[in-house]
Enzyme design. Structure first.
Site, short mmCIF file in Angstrom:
data_model
loop_
_atom_site.label_atom_id
_atom_site.label_comp_id
_atom_site.label_asym_id
_atom_site.label_seq_id
_atom_site.Cartn_x
_atom_site.Cartn_y
_atom_site.Cartn_z
N CYS A 133 1.94 1.04 0.06
CA CYS A 133 1.23 2.24 -0.06
C CYS A 133 2.01 3.19 0.97
O CYS A 133 2.01 3.31 2.11
CB CYS A 133 -0.10 2.29 0.26
SG CYS A 133 -0.78 4.00 0.49
N CYS A 136 0.01 5.54 2.73
CA CYS A 136 -0.78 5.10 4.11
C CYS A 136 0.33 4.73 5.34
O CYS A 136 -0.06 4.86 6.41
CB CYS A 136 -1.38 3.61 3.78
SG CYS A 136 -2.24 3.84 2.12
N ASP A 137 1.55 4.39 4.93
CA ASP A 137 2.45 3.61 5.91
C ASP A 137 3.65 4.34 6.00
O ASP A 137 4.26 4.21 7.11
CB ASP A 137 2.79 2.30 5.46
CG ASP A 137 1.58 1.24 5.15
OD1 ASP A 137 0.71 1.77 6.13
OD2 ASP A 137 1.44 0.44 4.61
#
Ligand SMILES: Cc1cc2nc3c(=O)[nH]c(=O)nc-3n(C[C@H](O)[C@H](O)[C@H](O)COP(=O)(O)OP(=O)(O)OC[C@H]3O[C@@H](n4cnc5c(N)ncnc54)[C@H](O)[C@@H]3O)c2cc1C
Length: 307
Positions: A133, A136-137
């Site tokens: 993701c 997200c990361d």
């Protein structure tokens, strides 16, 4: 004896959340069981095709969905569903925490989960460089070299986020060309810090405490080489979250739940909506619309049961 819900909704992405609002407005006893709130919509860095919002991040849209759900006081259980069975028209939903929940009808809205590469090092370095993701990361890879596996829209969406942060982004696509939409392709080909390798496969992820490189293989020559990469974002598609549905309902060759145009599955009382189904278009607005349809179909089914 367990409380008997009118409807249990499995999954709290756009489909499940919309189904929850519709069933709740029909004054049904509803429970959502989900591993998280928002589903894949959380991964989208920008959504500009959901009516009413010219531009919104996936996270912001999910926040708005959640506010709406919470205003109805809908019960939510955070757990992974591991089994579903039916006996005499009563559904029993089993969760990984040992919980068992009963309902007269069920709406499957469990969407999709990322497909894994299945190469050595992938599991070992999960969270230590291996990621699924970018939204997200990506911020964790500021100034570093990263790789992106895949050549579709999700992969290029990840590469576009990463190229603004990372030192260098290498897109590694197994096929002969990138299959993402032109708008995405134009952005990555114009970026000075993006390299595109087509006809190339990642065969191993290596490192020590954290990942340090990917080993790639050229499809034509079979030649292998090691590319330094502190992270690899695996964006090679997704698989329907239907493993808990073994033998209970008809699935198609892609393991998607087969539904008719009113979201009925092959089993009375069991409905399905969103990316988990055989409906080919996978979009937030479509999942939400299908969630509404599944909720209304479930309501009609319950009304018939009462007669
Ligand atoms: C990177 C990316 C970008 C995207 N960009 C866009 C975009 O710009 N516009 C657009 O319209 N669409 C976009 N999409 C597609 C969109 O996000 C999906 O079509 C939509 O989220 C599908 O909704 P859903 O509710 O069917 O499933 P999902 O969003 O997959 O939600 C499924 C839910 O079920 C839960 N779940 C799964 N298995 C279980 C289980 N066994 N037990 C309990 N809970 C379970 C999950 O935790 C999740 O909450 C994007 C997708 C990705 C990955």
């Amino acid at each position: 004896m367990n409380f008997m819900y009118d409807v249990i909704i499995i999954g709290s992405g756009p489909a499940g959340m919309t189904a929850a609002v519709y069933t709740s407005r029909k004054r049904l006893d509803v429970l959502i069981i989900s591993e998280n709130v928002g589903g894949q919509a959380m991964y989208s860095s920008e959504i500009d095709n959901y009516l009413g919002y010219k531009y919104i991040t996936g996270e912001e849209l999910v926040e708005k969905f959640s506010e709406h759900i919470n205003s109805f006081g809908i019960k939510q259980e955070f757990a992974q569903v591991t089994s579903l069975r039916v006996e005499d028209g009563i559904f029993t939903v089993g969760a990984c925490n040992g919980g068992e929940f009963k309902a007269k009808s069920v709406i499957i809205a469990s969407g999709k989960t990322p497909r894994m590469l299945g190469v050595p090092g992938e599991k070992e370095y999960l969270g230590k460089g291996v990621a699924y993701c970018a939204t997200c990361d990506a911020p964790m890879f500021e100034g570093l070299d990263v790789a992106v596996a895949g050549g579709g829209n999700s992969a290029l969406d990840a590469a576009i986020q990463l190229m603004k942060i990372a030192r260098k982004v290498t897109i590694i696509e197994k096929g002969p060309r990138l299959i993402a939409d032109e708008i995405f392709r134009d952005k990555v080909t114009a970026a000075p810090n993006v390299e595109i390798l087509t006809g190339t496969t990642i065969v191993e992820i290596r490192g020590s405490k954290f990942m340090e490189s990917v080993v790639v293989e050229d499809g034509a020559s079979g030649e292998r080489r090691t590319l330094p990469a502190r992270g690899v974002f695996i964006e090679i598609g997704s698989i329907p979250a239907t493993s808990y549905l073994k033998d209970i309902v008809d699935l198609n060759a892609n393991n998607e739940v087969i539904v008719n145009c009113a979201c009925h599955t092959s089993l009375p009382g069991l409905f399905a909506a969103g990316d988990v189904t055989s409906v080919p278009e996978k979009q937030v607005i479509i999942a939400a619309g299908e969630g509404a349809k599944a909720a209304l179909a479930s309501y009609k089914y319950l009304i018939k049961l009462r007669r």
